[in-house]
Motif scaffolding. Structure first.
Motif, PDB file in Angstrom:
ATOM      1  N   GLU A  28       0.838  -1.206   0.000  1.00  0.00           N
ATOM      2  CA  GLU A  28       0.000   0.000   0.000  1.00  0.00           C
ATOM      3  C   GLU A  28       0.873   1.257   0.000  1.00  0.00           C
ATOM      4  N   LYS A  31       2.387   1.687  -3.443  1.00  0.00           N
ATOM      5  CA  LYS A  31       1.344   2.114  -4.374  1.00  0.00           C
ATOM      6  C   LYS A  31       1.066   3.608  -4.209  1.00  0.00           C
ATOM      7  N   LEU A  80       2.592  -0.925 -10.639  1.00  0.00           N
ATOM      8  CA  LEU A  80       1.292  -0.679  -9.998  1.00  0.00           C
ATOM      9  C   LEU A  80       0.332  -1.841 -10.239  1.00  0.00           C
ATOM     10  N   LYS A  81       0.338  -2.362 -11.450  1.00  0.00           N
ATOM     11  CA  LYS A  81      -0.527  -3.503 -11.773  1.00  0.00           C
ATOM     12  C   LYS A  81      -0.146  -4.715 -10.912  1.00  0.00           C
ATOM     13  N   ASP A  84      -1.315  -4.127  -7.338  1.00  0.00           N
ATOM     14  CA  ASP A  84      -2.763  -4.359  -7.219  1.00  0.00           C
ATOM     15  C   ASP A  84      -3.089  -5.850  -7.237  1.00  0.00           C
ATOM     16  N   GLU A  85      -2.422  -6.606  -8.104  1.00  0.00           N
ATOM     17  CA  GLU A  85      -2.653  -8.051  -8.158  1.00  0.00           C
ATOM     18  C   GLU A  85      -2.263  -8.709  -6.836  1.00  0.00           C
ATOM     19  N   LEU A  87      -2.141  -7.262  -3.850  1.00  0.00           N
ATOM     20  CA  LEU A  87      -3.123  -6.866  -2.828  1.00  0.00           C
ATOM     21  C   LEU A  87      -4.412  -7.666  -2.964  1.00  0.00           C
ATOM     22  N   ASP A  88      -4.831  -7.916  -4.205  1.00  0.00           N
ATOM     23  CA  ASP A  88      -6.023  -8.744  -4.427  1.00  0.00           C
ATOM     24  C   ASP A  88      -5.803 -10.167  -3.912  1.00  0.00           C
TER      25      ASP A  88
END
Length: 134
Positions: A28, A31, A80-81, A84-85, A87-88
């Motif tokens: 986080e 990001k 960033l992608k 995000d992946e 974190l998901d």
């Protein structure tokens, strides 16, 4: 009424999310830093219009710098992608599982490279395969 299997599964999921809480916080932070930096570039630094420089070497330097910034921006978008992946995956309790072999990725590797999707063995094999092809 929850079954004992459901209770065990919920306990494992809670333990898993606690295990990766520090990594989630770091992802986080990364990001937010990348998004803030991108905002600064958009707000003041990246001017797509070419300026007219009296000296051709000045113009070439400016274009080279702009290309460099664009390459960095592209790398940051890819990172960033991946963030995000990751974190998901943490949210879905699938983080830390190698996408190639399905084994658990070593925690030291995840701490060193939180966006990794492969265990060290699969990553090494992937790099060896790329060397053979390239």
């Amino acid at each position: 009424m929850p079954t004992s299997k459901t209770k065990v599964k919920n306990a494992k999921e809670a333990k898993s999310s606690e295990k990766y809480e520090e990594i989630r916080k770091e992802l986080e932070r990364q990001k937010n830093a990348l998004l803030a930096e991108a905002g600064e570039l958009i707000g003041g630094g990246l001017n797509p219009e070419k300026e007219n420089y009296p000296d051709l070497s000045d113009q070439a330097s400016a274009e080279s710098e702009q290309n460099f910034v664009l390459r960095l921006k592209d790398r940051e978008q890819k990172l960033l992608k991946k963030i995000d992946e990751s974190l998901d995956k943490i949210a879905n309790n699938t983080y830390g599982i190698c996408e190639s072999c399905g084994d658990e990725i070593n925690l030291k590797r995840l701490l060193a490279r939180p966006v990794t999707a492969l265990c060290i063995d699969c990553k090494t094999k992937q790099e060896e395969d790329e060397k053979l092809r390239g």
